[in-house]
Design a protein around this motif. Structure first.
Motif, PDB file in Angstrom:
ATOM      1  N   PRO A   8      -5.424-129.943 -33.054  1.00 52.36           N
ATOM      2  CA  PRO A   8      -5.335-129.999 -31.596  1.00 52.36           C
ATOM      3  C   PRO A   8      -3.901-130.188 -31.105  1.00 52.36           C
ATOM      4  O   PRO A   8      -3.131-130.953 -31.685  1.00 52.36           O
ATOM      5  CB  PRO A   8      -6.201-131.211 -31.218  1.00 52.36           C
ATOM      6  CG  PRO A   8      -6.457-131.948 -32.470  1.00 52.36           C
ATOM      7  CD  PRO A   8      -6.169-131.061 -33.634  1.00 52.36           C
ATOM      8  N   VAL A   9      -3.572-129.469 -30.059  1.00 51.13           N
ATOM      9  CA  VAL A   9      -2.229-129.550 -29.473  1.00 51.13           C
ATOM     10  C   VAL A   9      -2.351-130.015 -28.031  1.00 51.13           C
ATOM     11  O   VAL A   9      -3.088-129.433 -27.235  1.00 51.13           O
ATOM     12  CB  VAL A   9      -1.520-128.174 -29.483  1.00 51.13           C
ATOM     13  CG1 VAL A   9      -0.142-128.268 -28.826  1.00 51.13           C
ATOM     14  CG2 VAL A   9      -1.401-127.636 -30.898  1.00 51.13           C
ATOM     15  N   LEU A  10      -1.628-131.070 -27.731  1.00 51.71           N
ATOM     16  CA  LEU A  10      -1.612-131.579 -26.366  1.00 51.71           C
ATOM     17  C   LEU A  10      -0.220-131.346 -25.790  1.00 51.71           C
ATOM     18  O   LEU A  10       0.777-131.677 -26.424  1.00 51.71           O
ATOM     19  CB  LEU A  10      -1.916-133.075 -26.395  1.00 51.71           C
ATOM     20  CG  LEU A  10      -2.146-133.734 -25.053  1.00 51.71           C
ATOM     21  CD1 LEU A  10      -3.441-133.237 -24.428  1.00 51.71           C
ATOM     22  CD2 LEU A  10      -2.204-135.242 -25.216  1.00 51.71           C
ATOM     23  N   VAL A  11      -0.156-130.756 -24.617  1.00 51.30           N
ATOM     24  CA  VAL A  11       1.135-130.488 -23.982  1.00 51.30           C
ATOM     25  C   VAL A  11       1.339-131.515 -22.863  1.00 51.30           C
ATOM     26  O   VAL A  11       0.463-131.698 -22.020  1.00 51.30           O
ATOM     27  CB  VAL A  11       1.184-129.057 -23.400  1.00 51.30           C
ATOM     28  CG1 VAL A  11       2.510-128.805 -22.682  1.00 51.30           C
ATOM     29  CG2 VAL A  11       0.966-128.029 -24.513  1.00 51.30           C
ATOM     30  N   ILE A  35       0.330-138.218 -35.823  1.00 58.84           N
ATOM     31  CA  ILE A  35       0.757-137.372 -34.710  1.00 58.84           C
ATOM     32  C   ILE A  35       2.126-136.772 -35.008  1.00 58.84           C
ATOM     33  O   ILE A  35       3.042-137.499 -35.400  1.00 58.84           O
ATOM     34  CB  ILE A  35       0.839-138.192 -33.393  1.00 58.84           C
ATOM     35  CG1 ILE A  35      -0.529-138.803 -33.058  1.00 58.84           C
ATOM     36  CG2 ILE A  35       1.323-137.321 -32.232  1.00 58.84           C
ATOM     37  CD1 ILE A  35      -0.551-139.658 -31.807  1.00 58.84           C
ATOM     38  N   ALA A  36       2.249-135.458 -34.843  1.00 58.02           N
ATOM     39  CA  ALA A  36       3.575-134.829 -34.888  1.00 58.02           C
ATOM     40  C   ALA A  36       3.999-134.590 -33.449  1.00 58.02           C
ATOM     41  O   ALA A  36       3.221-134.096 -32.640  1.00 58.02           O
ATOM     42  CB  ALA A  36       3.522-133.512 -35.649  1.00 58.02           C
ATOM     43  N   VAL A  37       5.222-134.973 -33.126  1.00 60.35           N
ATOM     44  CA  VAL A  37       5.712-134.826 -31.750  1.00 60.35           C
ATOM     45  C   VAL A  37       6.808-133.767 -31.726  1.00 60.35           C
ATOM     46  O   VAL A  37       7.733-133.808 -32.534  1.00 60.35           O
ATOM     47  CB  VAL A  37       6.284-136.164 -31.224  1.00 60.35           C
ATOM     48  CG1 VAL A  37       6.711-136.016 -29.771  1.00 60.35           C
ATOM     49  CG2 VAL A  37       5.266-137.273 -31.352  1.00 60.35           C
ATOM     50  N   VAL A  38       6.689-132.835 -30.830  1.00 59.37           N
ATOM     51  CA  VAL A  38       7.734-131.821 -30.637  1.00 59.37           C
ATOM     52  C   VAL A  38       8.343-132.069 -29.260  1.00 59.37           C
ATOM     53  O   VAL A  38       7.624-132.095 -28.261  1.00 59.37           O
ATOM     54  CB  VAL A  38       7.149-130.395 -30.700  1.00 59.37           C
ATOM     55  CG1 VAL A  38       8.249-129.357 -30.508  1.00 59.37           C
ATOM     56  CG2 VAL A  38       6.407-130.171 -32.015  1.00 59.37           C
ATOM     57  N   ASP A  84       2.555-125.418 -42.730  1.00 55.70           N
ATOM     58  CA  ASP A  84       2.943-125.336 -44.141  1.00 55.70           C
ATOM     59  C   ASP A  84       2.936-126.687 -44.841  1.00 55.70           C
ATOM     60  O   ASP A  84       3.111-126.762 -46.043  1.00 55.70           O
ATOM     61  CB  ASP A  84       4.366-124.761 -44.266  1.00 55.70           C
ATOM     62  CG  ASP A  84       4.379-123.258 -44.043  1.00 55.70           C
ATOM     63  OD1 ASP A  84       3.303-122.642 -44.180  1.00 55.70           O
ATOM     64  OD2 ASP A  84       5.461-122.718 -43.724  1.00 55.70           O
ATOM     65  N   ARG A  85       2.773-127.747 -44.088  1.00 60.03           N
ATOM     66  CA  ARG A  85       2.837-129.068 -44.705  1.00 60.03           C
ATOM     67  C   ARG A  85       1.630-129.319 -45.601  1.00 60.03           C
ATOM     68  O   ARG A  85       0.548-128.795 -45.349  1.00 60.03           O
ATOM     69  CB  ARG A  85       2.845-130.153 -43.615  1.00 60.03           C
ATOM     70  CG  ARG A  85       4.063-130.101 -42.734  1.00 60.03           C
ATOM     71  CD  ARG A  85       3.939-131.215 -41.729  1.00 60.03           C
ATOM     72  NE  ARG A  85       5.055-131.231 -40.811  1.00 60.03           N
ATOM     73  CZ  ARG A  85       5.194-132.135 -39.835  1.00 60.03           C
ATOM     74  NH1 ARG A  85       4.264-133.082 -39.688  1.00 60.03           N
ATOM     75  NH2 ARG A  85       6.221-132.104 -39.043  1.00 60.03           N
ATOM     76  N   THR A  86       1.849-130.188 -46.590  1.00 57.57           N
ATOM     77  CA  THR A  86       0.711-130.531 -47.432  1.00 57.57           C
ATOM     78  C   THR A  86      -0.212-131.516 -46.715  1.00 57.57           C
ATOM     79  O   THR A  86      -1.417-131.414 -46.801  1.00 57.57           O
ATOM     80  CB  THR A  86       1.166-131.125 -48.783  1.00 57.57           C
ATOM     81  OG1 THR A  86       2.195-132.060 -48.513  1.00 57.57           O
ATOM     82  CG2 THR A  86       1.668-130.051 -49.711  1.00 57.57           C
ATOM     83  N   GLU A  87       0.406-132.459 -45.989  1.00 62.46           N
ATOM     84  CA  GLU A  87      -0.423-133.350 -45.185  1.00 62.46           C
ATOM     85  C   GLU A  87      -0.274-132.971 -43.716  1.00 62.46           C
ATOM     86  O   GLU A  87       0.804-133.149 -43.129  1.00 62.46           O
ATOM     87  CB  GLU A  87      -0.016-134.814 -45.384  1.00 62.46           C
ATOM     88  CG  GLU A  87      -1.034-135.744 -44.781  1.00 62.46           C
ATOM     89  CD  GLU A  87      -0.703-137.220 -45.003  1.00 62.46           C
ATOM     90  OE1 GLU A  87      -1.637-137.985 -45.291  1.00 62.46           O
ATOM     91  OE2 GLU A  87       0.480-137.601 -44.883  1.00 62.46           O
ATOM     92  N   LEU A  88      -1.340-132.445 -43.158  1.00 64.63           N
ATOM     93  CA  LEU A  88      -1.252-131.959 -41.784  1.00 64.63           C
ATOM     94  C   LEU A  88      -1.384-133.101 -40.792  1.00 64.63           C
ATOM     95  O   LEU A  88      -2.113-134.058 -41.036  1.00 64.63           O
ATOM     96  CB  LEU A  88      -2.372-130.945 -41.523  1.00 64.63           C
ATOM     97  CG  LEU A  88      -2.308-129.655 -42.331  1.00 64.63           C
ATOM     98  CD1 LEU A  88      -3.573-128.837 -42.111  1.00 64.63           C
ATOM     99  CD2 LEU A  88      -1.077-128.844 -41.966  1.00 64.63           C
ATOM    100  N   PRO A  89      -0.681-133.008 -39.661  1.00 64.20           N
ATOM    101  CA  PRO A  89      -0.916-134.004 -38.620  1.00 64.20           C
ATOM    102  C   PRO A  89      -2.307-133.824 -38.032  1.00 64.20           C
ATOM    103  O   PRO A  89      -2.874-132.736 -38.091  1.00 64.20           O
ATOM    104  CB  PRO A  89       0.164-133.688 -37.576  1.00 64.20           C
ATOM    105  CG  PRO A  89       0.533-132.265 -37.807  1.00 64.20           C
ATOM    106  CD  PRO A  89       0.277-131.976 -39.257  1.00 64.20           C
TER     107      PRO A  89
END
Ligand SMILES: Nc1nc2c(ncn2[C@@H]2O[C@H](COP(=O)(O)OP(=O)(O)O)[C@@H](O)[C@H]2O)c(=O)[nH]1
Ligand SMILES: [Mg+2]
Ligand SMILES: [Zn+2]
Length: 279
Positions: A8-11, A35-38, A84-89
């Motif tokens: 899920p992506v939250l903007v 959580i990955a933050v961009v 591509d990460r092995t552990e996904l957020p």
């Protein structure tokens, strides 16, 4: 065949200085999910990423351009690299630039492997009356509000009840059916639950009414001089932020949103001041 993950992506959108970074930091401090933050910054000084990174390792910055138009491709690259990460957020949170149309940012959340949770758009309770009526940026403001699945009026602690109710009525007239909450320091988990299903339409335009400048060598004798310097910016400087060194070697985090100035201690390295101005 392996099952395709759908992250899920939250903007988080909203005009310059609305409180996006503050909100994200509040959320991260109580989050239990991965959580990955961009963080996208329109100016070249991306202190937001540093401010978030102080608390949160998994922070990716996209500086010097807006992801809804100019640097759009690099947002796609960032999202692909996350896959591509092995552990996904478990969740990706994108802080859109203050000039971005969140609908155009959200279009990227439809890349395979992701799904778009929604756009939370913040409206600065202390500046929205001016911003919404401004001939240059009123339309940017309106597009942001109309792109929201959830609207939050921020800084309600700093505005009078009558201002807040005027802001509410402006926002409701732009987006009559979008849920609206009032926050002083909202938490995203409670906001996320309120994001309704929706469909996206992407509008991509360059933001020619804004320009960015970096003052790389700002130094000040003391806080008083720094404050005077900030107060003297011409009124077309709508946002300034950065980390500045004082004569005694201490550093200060500077935030200017419209006429509101805040100066606070920081241990982060100096960055110079990034300015966003109306042309
Ligand atoms: N009083 C008050 N100030 C806030 C609130 N949210 C953000 N701010 C301040 O507004 C300024 C801009 O906030 P920031 O999160 O950087 O906004 P962004 O540009 O949208 O990311 C900072 O000085 C914050 O401390 C709020 O709810 N109340
Ligand atoms: Mg920010
Ligand atoms: Zn843009």
């Amino acid at each position: 065949m392996t099952q395709t993950p759908r992250i899920p992506v939250l903007v988080i959108g909203g005009y310059l200085g609305a409180g996006k970074t503050t909100l994200i930091n509040n959320v991260l401090s109580s989050a239990t999910q991965r959580i990955a933050v961009v963080v996208n910054d329109f100016g070249s000084v991306n202190i937001d990423a540093s401010l978030i990174r102080e608390r949160h390792n998994d922070t990716i910055e996209l500086t010097n351009g807006c992801i809804c138009c100019a640097v759009g491709e690099s947002l796609a690259d960032v999202l692909f690299s996350i896959l591509d990460r092995t552990e996904l957020p478990e969740v990706v949170v994108i802080e859109a630039s203050g000039v971005a149309n969140p609908a155009a940012v959200a279009a990227f959340a439809h890349i395979e492997g992701f799904h778009h949770l929604g756009n939370v758009v913040l409206v600065d309770g202390t500046h929205a009356l001016e911003t919404s009526k401004d001939p240059l940026v009123g339309r940017t403001f309106a597009l942001q509000v109309q792109a929201a699945q959830l609207l939050a009026i921020t800084k309600s602690d700093q505005a009078t009840d009558s201002v807040i109710s005027e802001v509410k009525s402006i926002v409701s007239s732009l987006a009559p059916s979008t849920p609206l909450v009032l926050t002083t320091s909202a938490t995203l988990s409670s906001l996320m639950m309120n994001v309704a299903p929706h469909s996206d339409s992407a509008v991509t335009e360059a933001h020619t009414e804004f320009s960015t400048t970096t003052l790389s060598h700002v130094s000040a004798q003391d806080e008083k001089q720094l404050l005077a310097f900030l107060q003297n910016f011409p009124p077309n400087v709508v946002r300034a932020k950065g980390i500045v060194q004082l004569a005694n070697g201490e550093r200060r985090l500077v935030q200017k949103v419209g006429r509101t100035i805040s100066i606070s201690h920081t241990e982060l390295p100096t960055t110079g001041l990034g300015l966003i101005s109306l042309k």
